[in-house]
Design a protein around this motif. Structure first.
Motif, PDB file in Angstrom:
ATOM      1  N   HIS A  26       0.828  -1.205   0.000  1.00 56.60           N
ATOM      2  CA  HIS A  26       0.000   0.000   0.000  1.00 56.60           C
ATOM      3  C   HIS A  26       0.862   1.254   0.000  1.00 56.60           C
ATOM      4  O   HIS A  26       0.626   2.202  -0.769  1.00 56.60           O
ATOM      5  N   ASP A  27       1.895   1.270   0.861  1.00 53.57           N
ATOM      6  CA  ASP A  27       2.720   2.468   0.989  1.00 53.57           C
ATOM      7  C   ASP A  27       3.555   2.744  -0.252  1.00 53.57           C
ATOM      8  O   ASP A  27       3.939   3.893  -0.502  1.00 53.57           O
TER       9      ASP A  27
ATOM     10  N   ALA B  76       1.822   5.539  -7.889  1.00 58.03           N
ATOM     11  CA  ALA B  76       0.741   5.932  -8.793  1.00 58.03           C
ATOM     12  C   ALA B  76       0.729   7.443  -8.995  1.00 58.03           C
ATOM     13  O   ALA B  76       0.560   7.943 -10.120  1.00 58.03           O
ATOM     14  N   GLY B  77       0.914   8.194  -7.905  1.00 55.01           N
ATOM     15  CA  GLY B  77       0.942   9.652  -8.029  1.00 55.01           C
ATOM     16  C   GLY B  77       2.130  10.141  -8.842  1.00 55.01           C
ATOM     17  O   GLY B  77       2.009  11.038  -9.686  1.00 55.01           O
TER      18      GLY B  77
ATOM     19  N   ARG C 170       2.531   1.522  -3.476  1.00 56.06           N
ATOM     20  CA  ARG C 170       1.624   1.687  -4.606  1.00 56.06           C
ATOM     21  C   ARG C 170       1.064   3.105  -4.694  1.00 56.06           C
ATOM     22  O   ARG C 170       0.985   3.696  -5.791  1.00 56.06           O
ATOM     23  N   THR C 171       0.698   3.681  -3.575  1.00 52.02           N
ATOM     24  CA  THR C 171       0.075   5.015  -3.597  1.00 52.02           C
ATOM     25  C   THR C 171       1.024   6.092  -4.117  1.00 52.02           C
ATOM     26  O   THR C 171       0.671   6.822  -5.057  1.00 52.02           O
ATOM     27  N   PRO C 172       2.231   6.246  -3.562  1.00 54.35           N
ATOM     28  CA  PRO C 172       3.125   7.273  -4.111  1.00 54.35           C
ATOM     29  C   PRO C 172       3.577   6.971  -5.532  1.00 54.35           C
ATOM     30  O   PRO C 172       3.760   7.885  -6.339  1.00 54.35           O
TER      31      PRO C 172
ATOM     32  N   GLU D  31       7.906  12.359  -2.447  1.00 52.74           N
ATOM     33  CA  GLU D  31       7.512  10.953  -2.492  1.00 52.74           C
ATOM     34  C   GLU D  31       8.727  10.038  -2.667  1.00 52.74           C
ATOM     35  O   GLU D  31       8.770   8.931  -2.123  1.00 52.74           O
TER      36      GLU D  31
END
Length: 334
Positions: free
Chosen positions: A122-123, A129-130, A125-127, A159
């Motif tokens: 999760h940690d 993607a951004g 994948r989120t940055p 990030e």
């Protein structure tokens, strides 16, 4: 030959009766410990031998004196067997308890690993993607405003730094768990380590209007790995600052007591829920959603525990009046 067969049948019959009774007793004791089972089996075996000897003696018309000689001899041998069996049973029971604890620890570690993979996925994948979206926007030239371009570059750098810290934490934790951590102990002034850690955390504390307060005097020295000790103090400070509400306080103290050096960091976070306090140092544990700080990988306190234990010390946490208190204890000759 016929007499020998009769003697064998008499002995077998007597021992069989005791064995059947013993099987019933063992069935009743099936929920008891291994030690109890071992002692019960030894007692049953000894009684079977005594019953066989007594039956055969009666069948052979032995005198009372001879029968007592045989029984005393069997009893003496049985006593030694029972003592040795009890000692073996205790060792076997201890080994069983240790094995059960090891299995439970392995189960917790496996659960922690699964949770860690989920958190890290999760940690990351989120940055990612951004950053991918911002990189594509910059590549396609859809952003022309200079301020927006600067903001995109800043966010990509932020990030990237965040993922770098996460990877560093994962590497440090993997070294600890794999036993690959190699300490280089030196005499370290604790005051200098704390001062450097406060300087590094000061910008984060200033953004949240949190006051860092350190004792002025009485700082001891400790023999420890300087880099690892700095990591311990910094992780604890960052954790306290992140969880403390704005306009709060974080106090750092240290001292020397009974052959050990202690360092405490107290904050005004409001305390840790009772159901969470035993899991604070678990891998990837970050508490309730409302208490989860942005950018936290849930590895900082797990690394603290691993580094402290590598020095032969221990770390604990407890709730205080307005927050919680972390205390690290290291042996003077760590």
């Amino acid at each position: 030959m016929t007499d020998m067969m009769l003697i064998g049948l008499y002995a077998l019959a007597a021992a069989g009766v005791v064995g059947l009774a013993g099987a019933a007793v063992l069935r009743l004791l099936r929920r008891r410990s291994i030690l109890v089972h071992v002692i019960a089996m030894l007692v049953i075996t000894v009684l079977a031998v005594v019953a066989g000897v007594a039956t055969v003696a009666q069948a052979m018309f032995l005198s009372g004196h001879d029968l007592w000689v045989v029984l005393v001899t069997v009893t003496a041998a049985a006593s030694i067997s029972l003592l040795l069996g009890a000692a073996f049973g205790r060792r076997l029971a201890s080994a069983a308890v240790w094995a059960q604890a090891a299995r439970e620890r392995e189960r917790r570690l496996e659960a922690s690993r699964r949770e860690l993979v989920a958190w890290v996925s999760h940690d990351l994948r989120t940055p990612l993607a951004g950053m991918r979206a911002m990189a594509e926007a910059l590549e396609d030239g859809v952003i022309a405003d200079r301020d927006t371009l600067a903001e995109y570059h800043r966010r990509i750098r932020v990030e990237t730094d965040r993922m770098t810290r996460l990877v560093d934490d994962l590497f440090e934790l993997s070294r600890i768990n794999a036993g690959a951590l190699r300490l280089v102990p030196t005499v370290v002034p604790l005051r200098d380590v704390v001062s450097d850690a406060i300087a590094g955390v000061a910008p984060l504390a200033a953004r949240r209007n949190i006051t860092l307060r350190a004792r002025e005097t009485g700082w001891p020295t400790v023999r420890a790995g300087e880099r690892e000790l700095a990591r311990i103090v910094t992780n604890l400070l960052v954790n306290s600052v992140r969880y403390t509400p704005e306009h709060g306080f974080v106090d750092i103290e240290a001292g020397h007591e009974r052959g050990s050096v202690w360092l405490s960091i107290s904050d005004t976070c409001g305390g840790i829920p009772a159901e969470d306090i035993d899991r604070v140092f678990d891998v990837a544990f970050r508490g309730q959603r409302a208490r989860t700080p942005p950018g936290g990988g849930g590895l900082g306190l797990a690394i603290v525990r691993g580094l402290v234990e590598a020095h032969g010390g221990n770390v604990e946490v407890c709730n205080t009046g307005h927050g919680c208190r972390f205390e690290v204890r290291l042996p003077v000759s760590a």
